[in-house]
Design an enzyme around this catalytic site. Sequence first.
Site, PDB file in Angstrom:
ATOM      1  CE1 TYR A  82     -12.718  -5.262   7.876  1.00 50.90           C
ATOM      2  CE2 TYR A  82     -10.340  -5.165   8.040  1.00 50.90           C
ATOM      3  CZ  TYR A  82     -11.550  -4.531   7.970  1.00 50.90           C
ATOM      4  OH  TYR A  82     -11.600  -3.167   7.987  1.00 50.90           O
ATOM      5  CD  GLU A 155      -4.091  -1.290  10.966  1.00 54.57           C
ATOM      6  OE1 GLU A 155      -3.819  -1.587  12.135  1.00 54.57           O
ATOM      7  OE2 GLU A 155      -4.904  -0.403  10.661  1.00 54.57           O
ATOM      8  CG  ASP A 197      -2.685   7.567   8.905  1.00 58.06           C
ATOM      9  OD1 ASP A 197      -1.605   7.888   8.367  1.00 58.06           O
ATOM     10  OD2 ASP A 197      -3.597   8.381   9.136  1.00 58.06           O
ATOM     11  NE  ARG A 202       1.272   9.804   7.015  1.00 59.17           N
ATOM     12  CZ  ARG A 202       0.480  10.683   7.604  1.00 59.17           C
ATOM     13  NH1 ARG A 202      -0.676  10.303   8.114  1.00 59.17           N
ATOM     14  NH2 ARG A 202       0.813  11.946   7.659  1.00 59.17           N
ATOM     15  CD  GLU A 258      -9.655  -0.791   9.220  1.00 58.62           C
ATOM     16  OE1 GLU A 258      -9.223  -0.069  10.150  1.00 58.62           O
ATOM     17  OE2 GLU A 258      -9.576  -2.025   9.237  1.00 58.62           O
TER      18      GLU A 258
END
Length: 467
Positions: A82, A155, A197, A202, A258
């Site tokens: 990340y 995100e 999500d 999405r 993920e």
Amino acid sequence: MRASVLFLAAALARFTQAVTPLVIKDAGFFSNDEQFFLVGVGYQPGGPVELDQGVDPFSNLEGCQRDVYLLQQLGINTIRTYAVNTTLNHDACMSLFAAAGIYVVLDVNAPGWRYSVNREEPWTSYHAGYMANIFSVMEQFSPYPNVLGFFSGNELANEPKNANATAPYMRAIQRDMRQYQQAHKLREVPIGYSTADVVEFRQDLGFYLSCTGDDEGHSDFYGINSYEWCGDTTFEKSGYKTLTDLMKDVQMPNFFSEYGCNEVLPRTFGDANAIYSADMNTVFSGGIVYEFNQEANNYGLVDVDPKTGDAKILPDYVTLRDVYSKVSLPTGNTARKISRPKCSDVFPKIKAFDARAAIPQIDDITKLIKTGVKVTAGQLIDVDLDLTGHKWTITDVSGNQIQNPTITRVNTWNQVPQGAQTTGSNDSKESKNAAVGTKVGGGHTALVFAMAGLTTLGMLVGGLLVI
Ligand SMILES: *[C@@H]1O[C@H](CO)[C@@H](O)[C@H](O)[C@H]1NC(C)=O
Ligand SMILES: *[C@@H]1O[C@H](CO)[C@@H](O)[C@H](O)[C@H]1NC(C)=O
Ligand SMILES: *[C@@H]1O[C@H](CO)[C@@H](O)[C@H](O)[C@H]1NC(C)=O
């Protein structure tokens, strides 16, 4: 350059393979002509702390040795990381992961207000200083052949109300990254986005990021962070069927960036079976389980003591290893054909946010793309896989210490066999690496490869496999 000795060893791990740079074709990732499925875990030892203390996931060789051992035993072929700090040297760790046949999908952002986008007021954080860090990550990591892709963001939109504000920045950052790649002749590492999500957007966000327009801001791939499959459930009941149907219409490769809900404990990772099955494998190129290291949020597979470096294997590690060991990857090519829509056709149909909002453009960033950033480019180096001197210990779930852990080498490089072909040109940057692999043996078992590295003399020498 040192004398040529080809070091060859067979891999035990089933999915690891030559870390030839992957390319996207149709909706799939390919290594040479073979389709590649991500079998992965998230890897951010230390957690999401600010990376200004002189350490990051790829800066500490001792820690990487321990984790590469554990990751290889887990049977994965990809990690997602990340955040990194490009003031540190990553050659040894990245070489270790490459030697073990493990790819890296890397987020180009980092914690801290200077290195990430403020999702409520993105205009305050999108500036040349912010992009400079992203460009430095690209400069440093593109030469490593085992970098599978870059995430331009993670995100950024995490609820419907911030999708309007953030979406144009996703395309702007990807445009800048792509222009930088071209201006500086970096390897064209695929650039994608990792979405939350969120049912309201999405699919629309996928449409928005897949389309081609004048701005070059499209995503090469779309990762989805999904925690829908909890406990003992099914393809239909979990919501994965709906998700698969929605993503089928998104015209780019998809994978789970993920997954691994922990609402029902212990986790059983039943979704891993579904993801690689015929129900899903034409749409998803595999996935990445969240996450390797135990943190307060309790998704970990391994608990590492930051002081001693000692690691405890947690029950979820054993479960996931068993699940991954039984998963069979599709044979042959399952990637669906795609055709990228035009943004001018797509934008009017998007309901979830205002897709027609202008994409920001800042002169200082345009200038920076031309001048470039100064950073040490990464390169694969000779790396010692011998773990005998390690200071850490690893204990299994019963508390027994693991004796003589060893890493199996899957790849070699910078070994120049007699009569090696010259395949490169001289115009590339000094540390740009390429890799060629020749597979020996069948299936996903015994794969042995040679790789080519570009030496500092600027000559690309193709490593040929001799066995
Ligand atoms: C990297 O480390 C340096 C030195 O500590 C620090 O100034 C910089 O902010 C860090 N970069 C990132 C992306 O955290
Ligand atoms: C997003 O922008 C559109 C167009 O300006 C507007 O109609 C919509 O209400 C906005 N959505 C939100 C959640 O603010
Ligand atoms: C690289 O440069 C050298 C010296 O200028 C030249 O002899 C050689 O042919 C070049 N190699 C390639 C592959 O272009």
